[in-house]
Scaffold this motif. Structure first.
Motif, short mmCIF file in Angstrom:
data_model
loop_
_atom_site.label_atom_id
_atom_site.label_comp_id
_atom_site.label_asym_id
_atom_site.label_seq_id
_atom_site.Cartn_x
_atom_site.Cartn_y
_atom_site.Cartn_z
N ALA A 1 0.83 -1.20 0.00
CA ALA A 1 0.00 0.00 0.00
C ALA A 1 0.87 1.26 0.00
CB ALA A 1 -0.93 0.00 1.21
N ALA A 2 1.94 1.24 0.76
CA ALA A 2 2.84 2.41 0.81
C ALA A 2 3.49 2.65 -0.54
CB ALA A 2 3.90 2.21 1.89
N HIS A 3 3.88 1.57 -1.22
CA HIS A 3 4.48 1.73 -2.55
C HIS A 3 3.47 2.30 -3.54
CE1 HIS A 3 8.41 0.05 -1.84
NE2 HIS A 3 7.88 -1.02 -1.26
N ARG A 4 2.22 1.81 -3.47
CA ARG A 4 1.21 2.33 -4.39
C ARG A 4 0.91 3.80 -4.13
NH1 ARG A 4 -3.58 -1.14 -3.58
NH2 ARG A 4 -2.38 -2.37 -2.14
N VAL A 5 0.84 4.17 -2.84
CA VAL A 5 0.58 5.57 -2.51
C VAL A 5 1.73 6.46 -2.97
CG1 VAL A 5 0.35 7.20 -0.58
CG2 VAL A 5 -0.98 5.09 -0.60
N SER A 6 2.97 6.03 -2.73
CA SER A 6 4.11 6.86 -3.15
C SER A 6 4.19 6.95 -4.67
CB SER A 6 5.41 6.32 -2.57
OG SER A 6 5.70 5.04 -3.10
N ASP A 7 3.86 5.87 -5.37
CA ASP A 7 3.84 5.92 -6.84
C ASP A 7 2.77 6.89 -7.35
OD1 ASP A 7 5.88 4.09 -6.93
OD2 ASP A 7 4.58 2.37 -7.39
N THR A 8 1.62 6.88 -6.69
CA THR A 8 0.53 7.80 -7.08
C THR A 8 0.92 9.24 -6.82
OG1 THR A 8 -1.07 6.08 -6.55
CG2 THR A 8 -1.91 8.32 -6.73
N ILE A 9 1.56 9.49 -5.69
CA ILE A 9 1.99 10.86 -5.37
C ILE A 9 3.05 11.33 -6.37
CG2 ILE A 9 3.26 12.24 -3.68
CD1 ILE A 9 1.77 10.67 -1.50
N GLU A 10 3.99 10.45 -6.70
CA GLU A 10 5.02 10.82 -7.69
C GLU A 10 4.39 11.11 -9.05
OE1 GLU A 10 8.23 11.50 -7.29
OE2 GLU A 10 7.82 11.26 -5.15
#
Length: 82
Positions: A35-44
């Motif tokens: 979930a953290a990876h998906r959120v950081s990818d979305t923010i980027e």
């Protein structure tokens, strides 16, 4: 002569074909990391030029007090609805 054909030995003798069960904690950790990876990818992706987070950052950089006022008014509006 007999019809019984001897079975050949297994190629993977000694290898456990049943996967080990993950503990609940390791499943939770894997889920949180995913979930953290998906959120950081979305923010980027949102920070790329022309995307909403890029525009919002530019507006906040150019007019910090105006952005603070808008954020305060939105907070008041959301708090009153509850």
């Amino acid at each position: 002569m007999s019809d019984d054909v001897p079975t050949p030995p297994f190629i993977y003798e000694g290898v456990d074909l049943v996967p080990e069960e993950k503990s609940t904690l390791s499943e939770v950790v894997d889920t949180v990391k995913d979930a953290a990876h998906r959120v950081s990818d979305t923010i980027e992706a949102g920070k790329k030029p022309g995307m909403p987070l890029s525009i919002l950052a530019n507006v906040a950089r150019e007019a910090p007090l105006g952005s603070l006022l808008v954020a305060f008014l939105l907070g008041v509006a959301v708090a009153r609805r509850r």
